[in-house]
Design a protein around this motif. Structure first.
Motif, mmCIF file in Angstrom:
data_model
loop_
_atom_site.group_PDB
_atom_site.id
_atom_site.type_symbol
_atom_site.label_atom_id
_atom_site.label_comp_id
_atom_site.label_asym_id
_atom_site.label_seq_id
_atom_site.Cartn_x
_atom_site.Cartn_y
_atom_site.Cartn_z
ATOM 1 N N GLY A 202 3.370 10.231 -5.496
ATOM 2 C CA GLY A 202 2.516 9.527 -4.544
ATOM 3 C C GLY A 202 1.137 9.178 -5.067
ATOM 4 N N SER A 203 0.929 9.350 -6.366
ATOM 5 C CA SER A 203 -0.400 9.087 -6.936
ATOM 6 C C SER A 203 -0.654 7.601 -7.202
ATOM 7 C CB SER A 203 -0.591 9.875 -8.242
ATOM 8 O OG SER A 203 0.330 9.431 -9.230
ATOM 9 N N LYS A 204 0.393 6.773 -7.132
ATOM 10 C CA LYS A 204 0.249 5.331 -7.330
ATOM 11 C C LYS A 204 0.885 4.604 -6.156
ATOM 12 C CE LYS A 204 -0.036 5.155 -12.307
ATOM 13 N NZ LYS A 204 0.057 4.213 -13.388
ATOM 14 N N ASN B 206 0.804 -1.221 0.000
ATOM 15 C CA ASN B 206 0.000 0.000 0.000
ATOM 16 C C ASN B 206 0.838 1.273 0.000
ATOM 17 O OD1 ASN B 206 -2.577 -1.247 -0.002
ATOM 18 N ND2 ASN B 206 -2.247 -1.796 2.130
ATOM 19 N N SER B 207 2.159 1.154 -0.035
ATOM 20 C CA SER B 207 3.042 2.326 -0.011
ATOM 21 C C SER B 207 2.916 3.138 -1.284
ATOM 22 C CB SER B 207 4.497 1.893 0.156
ATOM 23 O OG SER B 207 4.701 1.333 1.428
ATOM 24 N N LYS B 208 2.940 4.457 -1.114
ATOM 25 C CA LYS B 208 2.858 5.365 -2.260
ATOM 26 C C LYS B 208 4.213 5.460 -2.942
ATOM 27 C CE LYS B 208 -0.967 7.983 -0.460
ATOM 28 N NZ LYS B 208 -1.511 9.281 -0.094
ATOM 29 N N VAL B 209 4.156 5.479 -4.270
ATOM 30 C CA VAL B 209 5.351 5.581 -5.097
ATOM 31 C C VAL B 209 5.520 7.045 -5.515
ATOM 32 C CG1 VAL B 209 6.390 4.932 -7.312
ATOM 33 C CG2 VAL B 209 5.178 3.214 -5.923
ATOM 34 N N TYR B 210 6.717 7.559 -5.285
ATOM 35 C CA TYR B 210 6.994 8.949 -5.649
ATOM 36 C C TYR B 210 7.804 9.048 -6.931
ATOM 37 C CZ TYR B 210 4.594 10.462 -1.572
ATOM 38 O OH TYR B 210 3.590 10.691 -0.675
ATOM 39 N N LEU B 211 8.928 8.380 -7.007
ATOM 40 C CA LEU B 211 9.731 8.380 -8.222
ATOM 41 C C LEU B 211 9.781 6.976 -8.789
ATOM 42 C CD1 LEU B 211 12.733 10.656 -7.213
ATOM 43 C CD2 LEU B 211 10.838 11.233 -8.744
#
Length: 152
Positions: free
Chosen positions: A120-122, A46-51
């Motif tokens: 953080g959108s995915k 469930n962690s948000k991906v930034y780059l």
């Protein structure tokens, strides 16, 4: 009908967090795990991906890569700064051929070919889903999976 918690638990079980060295060959059936507790898996999933970096490396046993004669995956950077490689290969996983590997297992032969800021959108789960469960050398390989993960 499953509860949301049961669905998340099943989804987390389906996603393998494999700590195999990224130099391994397709078809390897040795599974080691960086994370084994359900709470750790759920948090990662469930962690948000930034780059996000789309990366390639030579195929196992080769010293150079030539176009599609290579292996590709997507390295994601999370809010806490940790990096994970999401990639697909024949025999990489048990219930899914798209797996998540801590980036510390990546060899120095990986090269960045594209970078995106997802802000953080995915989540990691979005990348695993985009990779798909089944592997096909011709119809759904690592390059197809990494392309879908990058949104293309």
């Amino acid at each position: 009908m499953f509860s949301f918690k049961a669905a998340v638990t099943l989804a987390v079980l389906a996603m393998l967090v494999v700590a195999a060295h990224c130099g391994f060959g397709e078809g390897t059936n040795s599974y080691n795990y960086d994370l084994s507790k359900m709470s750790e898996l759920r948090k990662l999933y469930n962690s948000k991906v930034y780059l996000c970096d789309r990366m390639t490396r030579p195929l196992s046993g080769m010293s150079i890569q030539i176009g599609k004669l290579s292996h590709s995956g997507v390295r994601v950077t999370l809010e806490d700064g940790t990096k994970w490689l999401v990639h697909k290969g024949d025999g990489y996983g048990i219930s899914s051929q798209t797996v998540v590997v801590h980036a510390r297992h990546m060899s120095n032969t990986w090269k960045i070919i594209e970078t995106k800021d997802f802000g953080g959108s995915k989540t990691v789960s979005d990348f695993v889903k985009a990779g798909g469960t089944d592997y096909s050398l011709i119809f759904d390989n690592c390059h197809d999976a990494s392309g879908r993960m990058m949104g293309g």
